[in-house]
Design a protein around this motif. Structure first.
Motif, PDB file in Angstrom:
ATOM      1  N   GLY A  12       0.770  -1.232   0.000  1.00 31.50           N
ATOM      2  CA  GLY A  12       0.000   0.000   0.000  1.00 31.50           C
ATOM      3  C   GLY A  12       0.801   1.283   0.000  1.00 31.50           C
ATOM      4  O   GLY A  12       0.387   2.252  -0.587  1.00 31.50           O
ATOM      5  N   VAL A  13       1.928   1.343   0.679  1.00 31.69           N
ATOM      6  CA  VAL A  13       2.702   2.572   0.759  1.00 31.69           C
ATOM      7  C   VAL A  13       4.033   2.362   0.046  1.00 31.69           C
ATOM      8  O   VAL A  13       4.868   1.593   0.515  1.00 31.69           O
ATOM      9  CB  VAL A  13       2.962   2.989   2.231  1.00 31.69           C
ATOM     10  N   MET A  18       6.691   6.872   1.453  1.00 35.26           N
ATOM     11  CA  MET A  18       7.039   6.842   2.869  1.00 35.26           C
ATOM     12  C   MET A  18       8.203   7.785   3.155  1.00 35.26           C
ATOM     13  O   MET A  18       8.200   8.515   4.143  1.00 35.26           O
ATOM     14  CB  MET A  18       7.398   5.420   3.299  1.00 35.26           C
ATOM     15  N   ALA A  19       9.198   7.793   2.260  1.00 32.96           N
ATOM     16  CA  ALA A  19      10.348   8.679   2.450  1.00 32.96           C
ATOM     17  C   ALA A  19       9.917  10.141   2.416  1.00 32.96           C
ATOM     18  O   ALA A  19      10.344  10.946   3.248  1.00 32.96           O
ATOM     19  CB  ALA A  19      11.407   8.403   1.392  1.00 32.96           C
ATOM     20  N   VAL A  20       9.050  10.491   1.465  1.00 37.06           N
ATOM     21  CA  VAL A  20       8.584  11.880   1.377  1.00 37.06           C
ATOM     22  C   VAL A  20       7.763  12.248   2.602  1.00 37.06           C
ATOM     23  O   VAL A  20       7.879  13.354   3.134  1.00 37.06           O
ATOM     24  CB  VAL A  20       7.788  12.097   0.066  1.00 37.06           C
ATOM     25  N   SER A 147      -5.064  13.940   9.041  1.00 43.25           N
ATOM     26  CA  SER A 147      -4.555  13.006  10.041  1.00 43.25           C
ATOM     27  C   SER A 147      -5.276  11.663   9.991  1.00 43.25           C
ATOM     28  O   SER A 147      -4.777  10.680  10.524  1.00 43.25           O
ATOM     29  CB  SER A 147      -4.662  13.611  11.446  1.00 43.25           C
ATOM     30  N   LEU A 148      -6.423  11.610   9.365  1.00 47.85           N
ATOM     31  CA  LEU A 148      -7.174  10.363   9.251  1.00 47.85           C
ATOM     32  C   LEU A 148      -6.956   9.670   7.905  1.00 47.85           C
ATOM     33  O   LEU A 148      -7.513   8.614   7.653  1.00 47.85           O
ATOM     34  CB  LEU A 148      -8.667  10.643   9.453  1.00 47.85           C
ATOM     35  N   PHE A 153      -1.881   8.016   0.484  1.00 49.01           N
ATOM     36  CA  PHE A 153      -2.504   9.159  -0.162  1.00 49.01           C
ATOM     37  C   PHE A 153      -1.856  10.479   0.251  1.00 49.01           C
ATOM     38  O   PHE A 153      -2.074  11.493  -0.393  1.00 49.01           O
ATOM     39  CB  PHE A 153      -4.004   9.201   0.142  1.00 49.01           C
ATOM     40  N   LEU A 154      -1.093  10.466   1.328  1.00 43.45           N
ATOM     41  CA  LEU A 154      -0.452  11.693   1.802  1.00 43.45           C
ATOM     42  C   LEU A 154       0.841  12.010   1.073  1.00 43.45           C
ATOM     43  O   LEU A 154       1.387  13.100   1.232  1.00 43.45           O
ATOM     44  CB  LEU A 154      -0.172  11.592   3.306  1.00 43.45           C
ATOM     45  N   SER A 155       1.360  11.086   0.282  1.00 40.35           N
ATOM     46  CA  SER A 155       2.647  11.347  -0.373  1.00 40.35           C
ATOM     47  C   SER A 155       2.556  12.525  -1.340  1.00 40.35           C
ATOM     48  O   SER A 155       3.521  13.258  -1.509  1.00 40.35           O
ATOM     49  CB  SER A 155       3.170  10.101  -1.076  1.00 40.35           C
TER      50      SER A 155
END
Length: 188
Positions: A12-13, A18-20, A147-148, A153-155
């Motif tokens: 998934g990630v 993850m690094a970003v 935060s949820l 999706f946050l990358s």
């Protein structure tokens, strides 16, 4: 990263995402408030403190990465649970997990304070937008859904955040080159 590590196999990630996300965490409110925090120190003292903290963080992170890889436990509380003794591991795990919650909460409060301090002076005086409480609510309303959100999706927002930090750094360098520094404006 290490070949065959859990990060290369995490579902998934992606590793890049993850690094970003981790870089964005490091470039958060701390980097935005660094000039204000170091304003009372001299340039040399601020530089030495920054280098010392970066080296210490790098050393500590490498210890944690190696321990996590060796024991296949990827959070600090789970690593502490491996401490010897009947009660030492579970007690330190609970204490560490509690501290993580407190530190994350304090960091989020710090972000909201930075939002308030940055946005309030830009708004017309006497309006609702010139009140700190308004920006606390608006900042919280923007941050809560983030935060949820799942990390994968946050990358994209993290990539944008890293780009903004590079832009701010370049802007400061250009301003320094164009405006220069007066001798009374620098404390050596």
């Amino acid at each position: 990263l290490l070949k065959g590590s859990a990060l290369t196999e995490a579902p998934g990630v992606p590793v890049r995402g993850m690094a970003v996300n981790l870089v964005t965490g490091g470039l958060g409110a701390g980097i935005l408030t660094l000039p204000w925090g170091m304003a009372g120190a001299s340039v040399l003292t601020a530089l030495l403190l920054t280098v010392l903290v970066v080296v210490l963080n790098g050393f500590t992170i490498m210890i944690l990465v190696r321990a996590a890889e060796e024991h296949q436990r990827f959070d600090l509380g789970a690593l502490l649970a491996l401490l010897p003794g009947r009660w030492l591991g579970p007690v330190t795990q609970g204490f560490c997990n509690g501290l993580v919650w407190v530190v994350i909460w304090m960091a989020l409060v710090g972000y909201i304070i930075v939002v308030q301090d940055c946005m309030t002076p830009l708004m017309p005086a006497g309006t609702m937008l010139s009140q700190r409480s308004t920006w606390a609510v608006l900042g919280s309303a923007v941050v809560l859904p983030l935060s949820l959100t799942d990390l994968k999706f946050l990358s994209s927002t993290s990539t944008f955040s890293v780009g903004v930090n590079f832009y701010l750094f370049a802007l400061l360098c250009v301003r320094l080159a164009l405006d220069g520094v007066t001798p009374e404006g620098v404390c050596l």
